[in-house]
Scaffold this motif. Structure first.
Motif, PDB file in Angstrom:
ATOM      1  N   GLU A 143      29.664  49.626  32.825  1.00  0.00           N
ATOM      2  CA  GLU A 143      30.362  48.467  32.283  1.00  0.00           C
ATOM      3  C   GLU A 143      31.769  48.834  31.823  1.00  0.00           C
TER       4      GLU A 143
ATOM      5  N   SER B  52      32.575  50.237  40.629  1.00  0.00           N
ATOM      6  CA  SER B  52      32.258  50.778  39.302  1.00  0.00           C
ATOM      7  C   SER B  52      30.756  50.852  39.148  1.00  0.00           C
ATOM      8  N   ASN B  53      30.277  51.882  38.416  1.00  0.00           N
ATOM      9  CA  ASN B  53      28.842  51.996  38.152  1.00  0.00           C
ATOM     10  C   ASN B  53      28.531  51.898  36.666  1.00  0.00           C
TER      11      ASN B  53
ATOM     12  N   LYS C 122      27.996  49.600  44.614  1.00  0.00           N
ATOM     13  CA  LYS C 122      28.675  49.655  43.329  1.00  0.00           C
ATOM     14  C   LYS C 122      29.821  48.650  43.247  1.00  0.00           C
TER      15      LYS C 122
ATOM     16  N   TRP D  59      22.823  46.400  38.368  1.00  0.00           N
ATOM     17  CA  TRP D  59      24.185  46.169  38.847  1.00  0.00           C
ATOM     18  C   TRP D  59      24.508  46.994  40.086  1.00  0.00           C
ATOM     19  N   THR D  60      23.786  48.085  40.301  1.00  0.00           N
ATOM     20  CA  THR D  60      24.108  49.006  41.396  1.00  0.00           C
ATOM     21  C   THR D  60      22.934  49.192  42.338  1.00  0.00           C
TER      22      THR D  60
ATOM     23  N   LEU E  38      34.516  48.006  34.277  1.00  0.00           N
ATOM     24  CA  LEU E  38      34.927  46.608  34.304  1.00  0.00           C
ATOM     25  C   LEU E  38      35.878  46.287  33.158  1.00  0.00           C
TER      26      LEU E  38
ATOM     27  N   MET F 217      31.479  45.361  42.112  1.00  0.00           N
ATOM     28  CA  MET F 217      31.291  44.447  40.990  1.00  0.00           C
ATOM     29  C   MET F 217      32.470  43.495  40.903  1.00  0.00           C
ATOM     30  N   ARG F 218      32.155  42.226  40.622  1.00  0.00           N
ATOM     31  CA  ARG F 218      33.206  41.239  40.452  1.00  0.00           C
ATOM     32  C   ARG F 218      33.383  40.936  38.977  1.00  0.00           C
ATOM     33  N   THR F 219      34.626  40.782  38.589  1.00  0.00           N
ATOM     34  CA  THR F 219      34.921  40.418  37.210  1.00  0.00           C
ATOM     35  C   THR F 219      36.105  39.465  37.214  1.00  0.00           C
TER      36      THR F 219
ATOM     37  N   TRP G 188      37.405  42.174  42.618  1.00  0.00           N
ATOM     38  CA  TRP G 188      36.300  43.115  42.802  1.00  0.00           C
ATOM     39  C   TRP G 188      36.781  44.539  42.598  1.00  0.00           C
TER      40      TRP G 188
END
Length: 291
Positions: A244, A241-242, A180, A175-176, A247, A182-184, A238
């Motif tokens: 879960e 974050s590193n 870092k 993921w990283t 998120l 991240m889309r959720t 977005w």
């Protein structure tokens, strides 16, 4: 009085010969001394270099690779030095080492595979210390990359030791790897009859108000579908974050704020409903009435 000549004679006592070179008692006694001193000096130098690199904010993965290389080089130097001091030529082990290598190769293929994979991981850095990985059904952070296995801490706090070859031969979600970002997304359904455009505006407002949500790329609200019991909306956004947990917390904060905004604007969050239609007349008997 100590007889120096007698001690010298004992230390020069020949145990055996290798390639016409005598191996003496003194040489054998010198092996553990040189090994201990060499290891102590190596450990001190590695610790000193590690401290300097850490003070310069060097990448932990570079530090880890340098330490492994120094230990490998130091062990090689110590072995060669010991053999030279006790008069054992390295060429004497050529045939023996070849036979051992063949036997060891057949008997320890997995160990050698993991060992080489460990060096590849440390050199190419497709996986680094601190990366957030998804390995099969497990998610977690890489804590240490060793020569045989990688120590992996799952999100529930459990430590796992993953063979290095598995990280190279299988599909791993990192993921990283590059950054870092991240889309959720958060999905929500509202009751039929709700003003769709106003609902979309409230969802966007709830998302943009969160501190960790990035303004670029901008959050996007989508009218997903006309569901069985609800108008379904989804917002994509977005964050940095590193882990879960970042998120999940971001999505939780958006849902909390949505609940408040919908209550303030009389927007009903949908829930399953069923309408029953009865054809003809329905007669209730006295015995069917519950007192």
């Amino acid at each position: 009085m100590v007889d120096i000549d007698h001690i010298y004679e004992i230390l020069n006592y020949k145990f055996f010969s290798i390639a016409d070179q005598s191996v003496t008692l003194g040489g054998l006694l010198l092996i553990p001394t040189l090994a201990v001193v060499g290891f102590w000096i190596t450990k001190y130098l590695v610790r000193l270099l590690t401290a300097k690199l850490t003070n310069r904010n060097t990448d932990p993965n570079i530090i880890h690779l340098v330490r492994r290389l120094l230990y490998a080089i130091a062990i090689s130097i110590i072995v060669i030095t010991v053999l030279d001091i006790i008069n054992v030529p390295i060429t004497a082990f050529a045939f023996l080492s070849g036979a051992i290598a063949i036997g060891f190769g057949f008997g320890a293929q997995n160990i050698i595979n993991n060992f080489i994979s460990g060096w590849i991981l440390m050199w190419e850095k497709p996986i680094r210390i601190g990366d957030f990985l998804e390995v099969e059904s497990a998610k977690g952070v890489v804590e240490e990359i060793n020569t045989r296995s990688t120590r992996f801490r799952r999100v529930d706090g459990v430590h796992m030791l993953i063979p290095n070859s598995k990280l190279l031969e299988n599909t791993i979600v990192n993921w990283t790897l590059v950054d870092k970002l991240m889309r959720t997304s958060v999905q929500i359904g509202v009751a039929y009859g709700s003003p769709a455009k106003k609902v979309a505006a409230l969802i966007l407002q709830a998302t943009e108000e969160q501190e960790g949500v990035l303004a670029t790329p901008k959050p996007q609200v989508i009218f997903e579908d006309f569901g069985d019991n609800a108008l379904i909306f989804e917002v994509n956004f977005w964050i940095h974050s590193n882990v879960e947990g970042g998120l999940r917390m971001a999505k939780s904060n958006v849902r909390f704020r949505l609940d408040e905004l919908f209550a303030e604007n009389n927007i009903v969050i949908a829930f399953p409903q069923r309408d029953i239609h009865i054809d003809g007349s329905l007669t209730l008997l006295k015995s069917d009435v519950v007192e």
